[in-house]
Design an enzyme around this catalytic site. Structure first.
Site, short mmCIF file in Angstrom:
data_model
loop_
_atom_site.label_atom_id
_atom_site.label_comp_id
_atom_site.label_asym_id
_atom_site.label_seq_id
_atom_site.Cartn_x
_atom_site.Cartn_y
_atom_site.Cartn_z
N THR A 14 0.81 -1.22 0.00
CA THR A 14 0.00 0.00 0.00
C THR A 14 0.85 1.27 0.00
O THR A 14 1.99 1.27 0.48
CB THR A 14 -0.90 0.01 1.26
OG1 THR A 14 -1.54 1.26 1.37
CG2 THR A 14 -0.10 -0.24 2.54
N ASP A 15 0.25 2.37 -0.47
CA ASP A 15 0.93 3.67 -0.42
C ASP A 15 1.04 4.18 1.02
O ASP A 15 1.84 5.08 1.31
CB ASP A 15 0.20 4.70 -1.30
CG ASP A 15 -1.26 4.92 -0.96
OD1 ASP A 15 -1.76 4.32 0.01
OD2 ASP A 15 -1.92 5.70 -1.68
N LYS A 56 1.96 -3.41 7.39
CA LYS A 56 2.25 -3.61 5.97
C LYS A 56 3.72 -3.25 5.69
O LYS A 56 4.40 -3.92 4.91
CB LYS A 56 1.32 -2.76 5.09
CG LYS A 56 -0.13 -3.21 5.06
CD LYS A 56 -0.34 -4.60 4.46
CE LYS A 56 -0.10 -4.66 2.97
NZ LYS A 56 -0.49 -5.98 2.40
P1 NAD Z 1 -9.73 -7.27 2.01
O1 NAD Z 1 -9.73 -7.03 3.47
O2 NAD Z 1 -10.96 -7.00 1.22
O3 NAD Z 1 -9.33 -8.80 1.71
C1 NAD Z 1 -8.33 -9.47 2.42
C2 NAD Z 1 -8.56 -10.97 2.22
O4 NAD Z 1 -7.53 -11.67 2.92
C3 NAD Z 1 -9.89 -11.45 2.80
O5 NAD Z 1 -10.55 -12.31 1.89
C4 NAD Z 1 -9.49 -12.23 4.05
O6 NAD Z 1 -10.36 -13.31 4.34
C5 NAD Z 1 -8.11 -12.73 3.66
N1 NAD Z 1 -7.24 -12.99 4.82
C6 NAD Z 1 -7.09 -12.22 5.92
N2 NAD Z 1 -6.21 -12.79 6.76
C7 NAD Z 1 -5.78 -13.94 6.16
C8 NAD Z 1 -4.87 -14.96 6.51
N3 NAD Z 1 -4.20 -14.92 7.69
N4 NAD Z 1 -4.66 -15.97 5.65
C9 NAD Z 1 -5.34 -16.04 4.48
N5 NAD Z 1 -6.23 -15.12 4.10
C10 NAD Z 1 -6.45 -14.07 4.93
O7 NAD Z 1 -8.49 -6.45 1.45
P2 NAD Z 1 -8.30 -5.80 0.00
O8 NAD Z 1 -8.83 -4.45 0.03
O9 NAD Z 1 -8.74 -6.75 -1.02
O10 NAD Z 1 -6.70 -5.70 0.00
C11 NAD Z 1 -5.90 -6.75 -0.54
C12 NAD Z 1 -4.44 -6.39 -0.35
O11 NAD Z 1 -4.17 -5.17 -1.00
C13 NAD Z 1 -4.03 -6.19 1.10
O12 NAD Z 1 -2.74 -6.71 1.26
C14 NAD Z 1 -4.02 -4.69 1.29
O13 NAD Z 1 -3.10 -4.30 2.28
C15 NAD Z 1 -3.60 -4.23 -0.08
N6 NAD Z 1 -4.07 -2.91 -0.48
C16 NAD Z 1 -5.41 -2.61 -0.50
C17 NAD Z 1 -5.84 -1.36 -0.94
C18 NAD Z 1 -7.31 -0.99 -1.01
O14 NAD Z 1 -7.61 0.15 -1.37
N7 NAD Z 1 -8.23 -1.88 -0.70
C19 NAD Z 1 -4.91 -0.42 -1.36
C20 NAD Z 1 -3.54 -0.73 -1.28
C21 NAD Z 1 -3.14 -2.00 -0.87
O1 DAU Z 2 -4.23 4.00 0.59
C1 DAU Z 2 -4.44 2.63 0.41
C2 DAU Z 2 -5.32 2.10 1.53
O2 DAU Z 2 -6.67 2.44 1.18
C3 DAU Z 2 -5.20 0.59 1.72
O3 DAU Z 2 -3.90 0.27 2.10
C4 DAU Z 2 -6.21 0.09 2.76
O4 DAU Z 2 -6.16 -1.33 2.84
C5 DAU Z 2 -7.59 0.51 2.32
O5 DAU Z 2 -8.53 0.14 3.31
C6 DAU Z 2 -7.64 2.02 2.11
O6 DAU Z 2 -7.44 2.70 3.38
P1 DAU Z 2 -8.20 4.04 3.75
O7 DAU Z 2 -8.14 4.23 5.21
O8 DAU Z 2 -7.71 5.16 2.91
O9 DAU Z 2 -9.69 3.65 3.23
P2 DAU Z 2 -11.11 4.04 3.84
O10 DAU Z 2 -12.11 3.73 2.77
O11 DAU Z 2 -11.32 3.45 5.19
O12 DAU Z 2 -11.01 5.60 3.98
C7 DAU Z 2 -10.80 6.45 2.88
C8 DAU Z 2 -10.78 7.88 3.40
O13 DAU Z 2 -12.11 8.22 3.82
C9 DAU Z 2 -9.89 8.06 4.62
O14 DAU Z 2 -9.29 9.34 4.55
C10 DAU Z 2 -10.86 8.00 5.79
C11 DAU Z 2 -12.13 8.57 5.20
N1 DAU Z 2 -13.40 8.01 5.75
C12 DAU Z 2 -13.53 6.65 5.81
C13 DAU Z 2 -14.68 6.08 6.30
C14 DAU Z 2 -14.83 4.58 6.38
C15 DAU Z 2 -14.41 8.86 6.16
O15 DAU Z 2 -14.31 10.10 6.07
N2 DAU Z 2 -15.56 8.29 6.64
C16 DAU Z 2 -15.73 6.94 6.75
O16 DAU Z 2 -16.81 6.49 7.25
#
Ligand code: NAD
Ligand code: DAU
Length: 353
Positions: A133-134, A163
């Site tokens: 992640t960033d 991370k």
């Molecule tokens: P998510 O939480 O939706 O999915 C994570 C998955 O991992 C789930 O299906 C969960 O059951 C599984 N999991 C959790 N613990 C586990 C374990 N111990 N063994 C096996 N499986 C396990 O997350 P996501 O949003 O899909 O993110 C996926 C990856 O991308 C993560 O590594 C996250 O840090 C990274 N990432 C996400 C975002 C974002 O915006 N969602 C951005 C940057 C990086």
């Molecule tokens: O930047 C990458 C990350 O993006 C990933 O590494 C994480 O796994 C992913 O969950 C996401 O993290 P954020 O914390 O940025 O995502 P979230 O959707 O929770 O929040 C996005 C922005 O919105 C953050 O600045 C917090 C704000 N927010 C979030 C929620 C849930 C609100 O203002 N209100 C809310 O209810």
């Protein structure tokens, strides 16, 4: 040939598996623990497909990982599995340490043992791609340049610290043992199958349910938004052509303040599914207490990936967010099922004053 995907029932992992099997015949072994964030319904369209094998399990379970590697002999492991929600990491960091750090360590150990035994071409072609992640780079001021791959790590939440630790382990396994690793650090993803505790799906669903749209603090925190299918194409490209041991930042060139994101969602919903009383959805916006240690701005410079590997995102924020809103409107059964017990408990804990 096959690949082993971890966390493939989560938001990005399931999009990746669906995307992979839509463009390739190569089988996917999908290992996921099915925590609250893992949802097999995301993969429902793959039912009966021979190229997809789902296994419920933990990346920290060395015996299981070794068994899967020995049996399927994948040519790559792509590690999505993680605890991913910043707010949950603030309420309870332990699972983040366990999965993101200890789990990644055990996974690396099993993969290293497997890779050591490979011979010739199979050994040369093998890759371990770690999805990160960033957030590991910390927070930017308004005028700072976007994060590049050489930015110092300054994680600020238990999630981003966990991370960061996993990224360091992956890096160390390359430098110490020669494990052929690739790391991607991407910005905020959005799109289909996004679990509704994250900002975009939460606000779409709350808007439709007539509930408040919760904005932390002043809503001026900035994130870069990447359509999830663009993230999937970036990972495929890095896997195909990335240089061993290198890090690639992945972003959408879409820096937006949270309040602007939510206002955009409201405007699209006003058009696609207007409120019965004719009022704009933006009247549901509610400012609430800020997130502890809330990072002010993230921005990704993805020019290394673009220049070296020729990748570009296909969606702008405007096209991607419209597709996303439409997807949630078109997939009400998925929404109804995901909005069940465990998720509601979490929502109550986080949002009741
Ligand atoms: P998510 O939480 O939706 O999915 C994570 C998955 O991992 C789930 O299906 C969960 O059951 C599984 N999991 C959790 N613990 C586990 C374990 N111990 N063994 C096996 N499986 C396990 O997350 P996501 O949003 O899909 O993110 C996926 C990856 O991308 C993560 O590594 C996250 O840090 C990274 N990432 C996400 C975002 C974002 O915006 N969602 C951005 C940057 C990086
Ligand atoms: O930047 C990458 C990350 O993006 C990933 O590494 C994480 O796994 C992913 O969950 C996401 O993290 P954020 O914390 O940025 O995502 P979230 O959707 O929770 O929040 C996005 C922005 O919105 C953050 O600045 C917090 C704000 N927010 C979030 C929620 C849930 C609100 O203002 N209100 C809310 O209810």
């Amino acid at each position: 040939m096959s690949i082993l995907v971890t966390g493939g029932a989560g938001f990005i992992g399931s999009n990746f598996v669906l995307d992979w099997l839509s463009v390739s015949d190569e089988s996917v072994i999908n290992l996921d623990k099915l925590t609250y964030a893992g949802n097999l319904e995301n993969l429902a369209t793959l039912e009966g497909k021979q190229q997809h094998t789902f296994v419920r399990g933990d990346i920290g379970d060395a015996d299981l990982i070794t068994q899967l590697l020995t049996e399927h002999k994948p040519r790559a492991v792509i590690n999505f599995a993680a605890e991913s929600h910043v707010d949950r990491s603030i309420h309870g960091p332990e699972d983040f340490i366990q999965t993101n750090i200890v789990g990644t360590f055990h996974l690396l150990e099993s993969v290293r043992a497997y890779w050591n035994e490979l011979k010739g071409e199979a050994k040369n072609l093998f890759r371990f791609l770690h999805v990160s992640t960033d957030e590991v780079y910390g927070s930017l001021s308004k005028t700072d340049p976007a994060f590049s791959e050489t930015n110092r790590y300054e994680p600020n939440s238990p999630y981003s610290a966990s991370k960061a630790a996993s990224d360091h382990l992956v890096r160390a396994y390359h430098h110490t043992y020669g494990l052929p690793v690739l790391t991607t650090n991407c910005s905020n993803n959005y799109g289909p199958y996004h679990f509704p505790e994250k900002l975009i799906p939460l606000c779409i669903l709350n808007a439709l349910a007539g509930k408040p749209l919760p904005i932390y603090g002043d809503g001026q925190q900035v994130r870069d938004w990447l359509y999830v299918k663009d993230h999937c194409s970036a990972i495929r490209r890095v896997l195909e052509a990335g240089r061993l041991g290198e890090v690639y930042n992945v972003g959408g060139w879409n820096e937006k303040a949270n309040l602007d994101v939510v206002n955009t969602l409201c405007t699209i919903l006003d058009e696609l599914q207007p409120r019965a009383d004719g009022k704009p959805y933006s009247t549901q916006i509610t400012f609430i207490k800020d997130r502890a240690g809330h990072d002010r701005r993230y921005a990704i410079d993805a020019s290394k990936l673009e220049k070296d590997l020729g990748w570009k995102p296909a969606e702008t924020f405007e096209t991607g967010i419209r597709k996303t809103v439409q997807w949630y409107l078109d997939n009400q059964p998925w929404v109804a099922n995901v909005s069940s017990g465990a998720y509601q408990d979490w929502v109550n804990k986080q949002y009741t004053i």
